[in-house]
Design an enzyme around this catalytic site. Sequence first.
Site, PDB file in Angstrom:
ATOM      1  N   HIS A 361       0.818  -1.199   0.000  1.00 20.05           N
ATOM      2  CA  HIS A 361       0.000   0.000   0.000  1.00 20.05           C
ATOM      3  C   HIS A 361       0.856   1.255   0.000  1.00 20.05           C
ATOM      4  CE1 HIS A 361      -3.232   2.445   2.241  1.00 20.05           C
ATOM      5  NE2 HIS A 361      -3.208   2.703   0.960  1.00 20.05           N
ATOM      6  N   CYS A 673      -3.111  -2.038 -18.048  1.00 20.62           N
ATOM      7  CA  CYS A 673      -3.061  -1.119 -16.907  1.00 20.62           C
ATOM      8  C   CYS A 673      -1.960  -1.492 -15.911  1.00 20.62           C
ATOM      9  CB  CYS A 673      -4.408  -1.038 -16.213  1.00 20.62           C
ATOM     10  SG  CYS A 673      -4.964  -2.603 -15.530  1.00 20.62           S
TER      11      CYS A 673
HETATM   12  C1  PEP Z   1      -1.798  -5.795 -12.513  1.00 20.94           C
HETATM   13  O1  PEP Z   1      -1.854  -6.879 -11.950  1.00 20.94           O
HETATM   14  O2  PEP Z   1      -1.066  -5.553 -13.481  1.00 20.94           O
HETATM   15  C2  PEP Z   1      -2.667  -4.679 -12.068  1.00 20.94           C
HETATM   16  C3  PEP Z   1      -2.794  -3.593 -12.771  1.00 20.94           C
HETATM   17  O3  PEP Z   1      -3.285  -4.798 -10.878  1.00 20.94           O
HETATM   18  P1  PEP Z   1      -2.569  -4.742  -9.465  1.00 20.94           P
HETATM   19  O4  PEP Z   1      -1.169  -4.251  -9.664  1.00 20.94           O
HETATM   20  O5  PEP Z   1      -3.380  -3.823  -8.622  1.00 20.94           O
HETATM   21  O6  PEP Z   1      -2.633  -6.160  -9.020  1.00 20.94           O
END
Ligand code: PEP
Length: 754
Positions: A361, A673
């Site tokens: 976090h 993302c």
């Molecule tokens: C990922 O897994 O690439 C993602 C964007 O989600 P997180 O990093 O929050 O798991």
Amino acid sequence: MLEVLRRIILEVNGARNLEVALSTMVRRIRKAMLTDVCSFYLYEPEHEQLVLMETIGLRTQSVGHVILPLGEGLVGLVAKREEPLNLEDAQAHPRFCYFASTGEERYFSFLGVPIIHQRRMLGVLVVQQADKRRYNESDEAFLVTMAAQLGGVLAHAIVTGNLNRPGALGGQVTFHGVAASPGMAIGEGVVIAPLADLDSVPDLIPTDQEFEIARLKDAIDHVREDIRAAGERLASRISTQELALFEVYQQMLGEAALYQEVVKRIREGQWAPGALADVVRRHVQYLERVDDDYLSERAADVRDLGRRVLANLQEETVDRPAVYPESTILVGDEISVAMLGEVPRERLGGLVSVNGSSNSHVAIIARAMGIPTVMGVSDLPLPRLNGANVVLDGHRGRLIVRPGEDLETRYRALIKEERAISELLEHEQDLPSCTPDGHEMPLLVNTGLAVDAVASLKPRISGVGLYRTEVSFMVAERFPSEQEQMRLYRDQLESFSPLPVVMRTLDIGGDKDLPYFPINEANPFLGWRGIRVTLDHPEVMMVQLRAMLQASQGLNNLRILLPMVTNVEEVDDALRLLDRAVVELAEDGIEVDRPRVGVMLEVPATLYQLGPLSQRVDFFSVGSNDLTQYLLAVDRNNSRVADLHDACHPAVLSALSRLAIEARALEMPVSVCGELAGDPAGALLLMGMGFDALSMNALSLPRVRAAIRRVSLAAAQQLVDDTLMLDSPQEVRLLLEARLQGWELGHLLPPSTD
Ligand code: PEP
Ligand code: MG
């Protein structure tokens, strides 16, 4: 044997400095192996040589004077070959070197094993015997096990010693961790000790010894009183035997023993918490060593008492500087968001944490705030870092303590350069994200925090590609209510309206724990995560979906994203809940349209189910962080394997490329993302592969936009073709670097320190 091993390691671990650690180590090993000599040779990588650092059996005058270049002498040979050497007649070996100062000619048998930690040669452990003794298999196994166990402990002790005696072994020390937030900083280490942790009390020289003694006395009195009162309260409820423990505690705290010793330590120049920690640690170590169950159990009592007194002392001091240094590098075992908030932003240069990862976090917040951060730095001698001059390199996940002049100057220049580049890039942030050959590449941002500066972002982006709802759950003390969530989501949707906002349903589990909903599992990343949790708790998911839907009333810019999907049934179940939420709201008189729904492609299984998934949802979003972790079988939080977590691994790139082609054939919009989208070279690759949009941390936007505006789609496609021909992540990185340099975009890469 195991018990002996455990004890030796405990002792070495608890040693206060390098000398004590080493001397304890050789003495205990000699005793355990019933041999004449045990010595430790330290490897000095900068000179490629081994120095006799500690011995029991050889002449002590030779310590520091016996030096062997790597590969020379028996010890040099062990280090060079990185494997044990067991000789009955060492003098007959062609590599035997004789050092008169050691008196060594008397010893025939030789067993040497290398000490290696995280692939780094630290030194060589040697045992010797006067008569011709063939150390047997079990001797060899013992020493090898010892060396393996001691690697980490010793790495730590060496560093601790270094910091104690700058210059003795070279003052500059580099620690490696996980690059959690990019950027570099030079500043002063400020250690935030968790309250009442005896192992993280920093060493400080007191300005007023009498004051330290007085507050120690107060703290002890307080604890005695607490224990007495607790004993009285419990008198009728616990056994006489248990009650007797309270008496023991009272005695331990009595004037003579603990108090006198701590006072002595204060007079030697330690502040009260440090003196207490020293004394308690010594007692604990002693008690743990004795072969008596009753006494070794008392070790836990002494530690407990020590913590109580320390807690009392810390309440007064609160252990935080009144004024933080101008460039504070906050260092701690575990940095909480609350601790982060204590340092004024303009004084906070960087963060370093022993635990945690780039996905913790605090790391997510640090990235959003642009604070260079290194997480998961093991072997960090916390107490010694307080007040130390440090260089923090968030690009490479390094912390350099007491940097040499050259290195510091180099970093100063790099920081200046990086700042200048940022200012330069800022000028083109309002220009379209469009390639020279006219290809529009929509850029979106990942959000989840109150600190995300919305106003300046809006004209520069095409929307929010990932709103991590779990962040607000993580800072709360219980599940946020429907109304609370609704307000948060409304704020987000309104701020970015009319741009689309992709809200991800609660993605907890893995390393994202909620304090009020702990999940304890052996393999959390393969366990109860994301949609697996929320489908098992429809009440939590329904509240969230209802809150999202209500928040979107009249705005129509909400999209919903489902994390950690593995099976199509999960999508079906989630959609059923969503439909139910829409109906329930309608029954309450709140009319909302069902928003578009997407699936995160982050579990490799989904790559083989694009067809069935595409029939159920409206878009795909690739979570490249998790996809990389699962394709490569590398825990994204484990600093030991952090180097292996590389989205530029040919297997990951090949999977991504195929996935983009297939999604296009299915006419499904697909974006990325994960962190790869925020890396300029990664973004170019993804554009070349045909992804429709890229979503990233707001701070990554300028570099990615600059890359896109300078590289044509055709060139990016060529880059993809060329990288897909390569065999290893290293080759891919080199090619990407060379291409970016060729396009005069070298300044967008993490600055080189070479
Ligand atoms: C990922 O897994 O690439 C993602 C964007 O989600 P997180 O990093 O929050 O798991
Ligand atoms: Mg993920």
